[in-house]
Scaffold this motif. Structure first.
Motif, PDB file in Angstrom:
ATOM      1  N   HIS A  80     -33.408  66.035  69.355  1.00 11.65           N
ATOM      2  CA  HIS A  80     -33.274  66.499  70.610  1.00 11.65           C
ATOM      3  C   HIS A  80     -31.676  66.843  70.851  1.00 11.65           C
ATOM      4  CE1 HIS A  80     -32.434  65.787  74.970  1.00 11.65           C
ATOM      5  NE2 HIS A  80     -33.289  66.541  75.127  1.00 11.65           N
ATOM      6  N   LEU A  81     -30.754  65.980  70.212  1.00 15.80           N
ATOM      7  CA  LEU A  81     -29.478  65.894  70.045  1.00 15.80           C
ATOM      8  C   LEU A  81     -28.931  67.351  69.516  1.00 15.80           C
ATOM      9  CD1 LEU A  81     -26.769  64.409  70.820  1.00 15.80           C
ATOM     10  CD2 LEU A  81     -26.851  63.578  68.612  1.00 15.80           C
ATOM     11  N   GLN A  82     -29.654  67.605  68.181  1.00 14.43           N
ATOM     12  CA  GLN A  82     -29.308  68.965  67.578  1.00 14.43           C
ATOM     13  C   GLN A  82     -29.670  69.984  68.429  1.00 14.43           C
ATOM     14  OE1 GLN A  82     -31.592  69.497  64.005  1.00 14.43           O
ATOM     15  NE2 GLN A  82     -30.138  71.092  63.256  1.00 14.43           N
ATOM     16  N   LEU A  83     -30.625  70.124  69.279  1.00 16.42           N
ATOM     17  CA  LEU A  83     -31.314  71.159  70.312  1.00 16.42           C
ATOM     18  C   LEU A  83     -29.998  71.282  71.385  1.00 16.42           C
ATOM     19  CD1 LEU A  83     -32.969  73.195  71.385  1.00 16.42           C
ATOM     20  CD2 LEU A  83     -34.215  71.118  72.592  1.00 16.42           C
ATOM     21  N   GLN A  84     -29.652  69.977  72.005  1.00 13.51           N
ATOM     22  CA  GLN A  84     -28.398  69.774  73.079  1.00 13.51           C
ATOM     23  C   GLN A  84     -27.423  70.663  72.370  1.00 13.51           C
ATOM     24  OE1 GLN A  84     -28.855  69.309  76.198  1.00 13.51           O
ATOM     25  NE2 GLN A  84     -30.975  68.991  75.674  1.00 13.51           N
ATOM     26  N   ASN A  85     -26.800  70.219  71.023  1.00 14.13           N
ATOM     27  CA  ASN A  85     -25.701  70.876  70.506  1.00 14.13           C
ATOM     28  C   ASN A  85     -25.783  72.350  70.417  1.00 14.13           C
ATOM     29  OD1 ASN A  85     -24.508  68.264  70.440  1.00 14.13           O
ATOM     30  ND2 ASN A  85     -25.054  67.939  68.327  1.00 14.13           N
ATOM     31  N   LEU A  86     -26.980  72.660  70.085  1.00 14.89           N
ATOM     32  CA  LEU A  86     -27.229  74.231  69.627  1.00 14.89           C
ATOM     33  C   LEU A  86     -27.303  74.927  71.020  1.00 14.89           C
ATOM     34  CD1 LEU A  86     -29.924  74.184  66.942  1.00 14.89           C
ATOM     35  CD2 LEU A  86     -27.390  74.717  66.770  1.00 14.89           C
ATOM     36  N   LEU A  87     -27.764  74.420  72.086  1.00 15.89           N
ATOM     37  CA  LEU A  87     -27.906  74.943  73.348  1.00 15.89           C
ATOM     38  C   LEU A  87     -26.325  74.976  74.178  1.00 15.89           C
ATOM     39  CD1 LEU A  87     -30.871  73.378  75.099  1.00 15.89           C
ATOM     40  CD2 LEU A  87     -30.442  75.930  74.298  1.00 15.89           C
ATOM     41  N   TYR A  88     -25.474  73.892  73.765  1.00  7.34           N
ATOM     42  CA  TYR A  88     -24.216  73.802  74.182  1.00  7.34           C
ATOM     43  C   TYR A  88     -23.476  74.905  73.545  1.00  7.34           C
ATOM     44  CZ  TYR A  88     -19.312  72.398  75.414  1.00  7.34           C
ATOM     45  OH  TYR A  88     -18.029  72.304  75.637  1.00  7.34           O
ATOM     46  N   GLU A  89     -23.639  75.076  71.969  1.00  9.08           N
ATOM     47  CA  GLU A  89     -22.780  76.107  71.540  1.00  9.08           C
ATOM     48  C   GLU A  89     -23.226  77.578  71.744  1.00  9.08           C
ATOM     49  OE1 GLU A  89     -22.336  77.465  66.797  1.00  9.08           O
ATOM     50  OE2 GLU A  89     -22.986  75.367  67.319  1.00  9.08           O
ATOM     51  N   MET A  96     -24.503  78.500  74.714  1.00  8.98           N
ATOM     52  CA  MET A  96     -23.863  78.728  76.193  1.00  8.98           C
ATOM     53  C   MET A  96     -22.337  79.091  75.954  1.00  8.98           C
ATOM     54  SD  MET A  96     -23.569  76.235  79.434  1.00  8.98           S
ATOM     55  CE  MET A  96     -22.624  75.044  78.600  1.00  8.98           C
ATOM     56  N   HIS A  97     -21.785  78.457  75.174  1.00  9.44           N
ATOM     57  CA  HIS A  97     -20.342  78.706  74.846  1.00  9.44           C
ATOM     58  C   HIS A  97     -20.103  80.033  74.413  1.00  9.44           C
ATOM     59  CE1 HIS A  97     -16.126  78.190  73.694  1.00  9.44           C
ATOM     60  NE2 HIS A  97     -16.475  78.471  72.474  1.00  9.44           N
ATOM     61  N   LEU A  98     -20.913  80.422  73.437  1.00  8.43           N
ATOM     62  CA  LEU A  98     -20.866  81.708  72.807  1.00  8.43           C
ATOM     63  C   LEU A  98     -21.198  82.586  73.512  1.00  8.43           C
ATOM     64  CD1 LEU A  98     -22.370  81.099  69.299  1.00  8.43           C
ATOM     65  CD2 LEU A  98     -19.902  81.626  69.788  1.00  8.43           C
ATOM     66  N   GLN A  99     -22.085  82.578  74.586  1.00  4.57           N
ATOM     67  CA  GLN A  99     -22.446  83.654  75.775  1.00  4.57           C
ATOM     68  C   GLN A  99     -21.291  83.833  76.653  1.00  4.57           C
ATOM     69  OE1 GLN A  99     -25.780  81.824  77.134  1.00  4.57           O
ATOM     70  NE2 GLN A  99     -27.282  83.242  76.135  1.00  4.57           N
ATOM     71  N   LYS A 100     -20.638  82.660  77.112  1.00  5.04           N
ATOM     72  CA  LYS A 100     -19.431  82.593  77.918  1.00  5.04           C
ATOM     73  C   LYS A 100     -18.156  83.551  77.137  1.00  5.04           C
ATOM     74  CE  LYS A 100     -19.862  78.636  80.606  1.00  5.04           C
ATOM     75  NZ  LYS A 100     -19.283  77.262  80.966  1.00  5.04           N
TER      76      LYS A 100
END
Length: 155
Positions: free
Chosen positions: A62-71, A73-77
């Protein structure tokens, strides 16, 4: 236990042997009960440990998934920022590509590199525009003879 109490009440030699047999059987049953209790505790502990271990794995995923989702989102921005970027070079009136290759010196046009790469081509055209602007600026800085005369009179 009630049977042992009943045998004690009767008394006698046969009763004493029977009481001893029942006492031994009771001890065996009691030890079996303790063994089963220990096994139950071991199984419960093992189940808890397995549950804890599985929960740790789920939490890590779950933590890895959250990190990937954050990354993500950052890359999409970052991508959105790049796509919305408007460069100042788009406002500069550059000479046409055909004129650029005809008039620009080979060290600026670099036809072998810029012909196949639109980005390099735009950079070369900007460089050529900057060079020609620099030449024009120098020509305006050196005063003409009539301008020199006017400057001398003003002094």
């Amino acid at each position: 236990m009630a049977e042992i109490l009943d045998l004690k009440g009767r008394g006698g030699k046969d009763a004493a042997v029977e009481i001893e047999d029942r006492r031994i059987l009771s001890c065996v049953h009691f030890m079996t009960l303790k063994k089963l209790n220990r096994l139950a505790h071991v199984r419960v502990k093992k189940g808890r440990d397995q549950t804890h271990e599985a929960k740790q794995k789920v939490d890590a995923c779950h933590l890895q998934l959250q990190n990937l989702l954050y990354e993500l989102m950052h890359l999409q921005k970052e991508i959105t920022t790049c796509l919305e970027f408007k460069s100042k070079h788009e406002e500069i009136d550059l000479v046409s590509v055909k004129e650029f290759y005809q008039e620009a010196p080979p060290d600026i046009s670099k036809a072998e590199i810029t012909m196949g790469d639109p980005h390099q081509q735009t950079l070369a055209r900007l460089d050529g525009s900057w060079s020609s602007g620099k030449c024009w600026w120098r020509s305006t800085e050196s005063p003409s003879p009539t301008r020199r005369r006017s400057l001398r009179r003003l002094k």
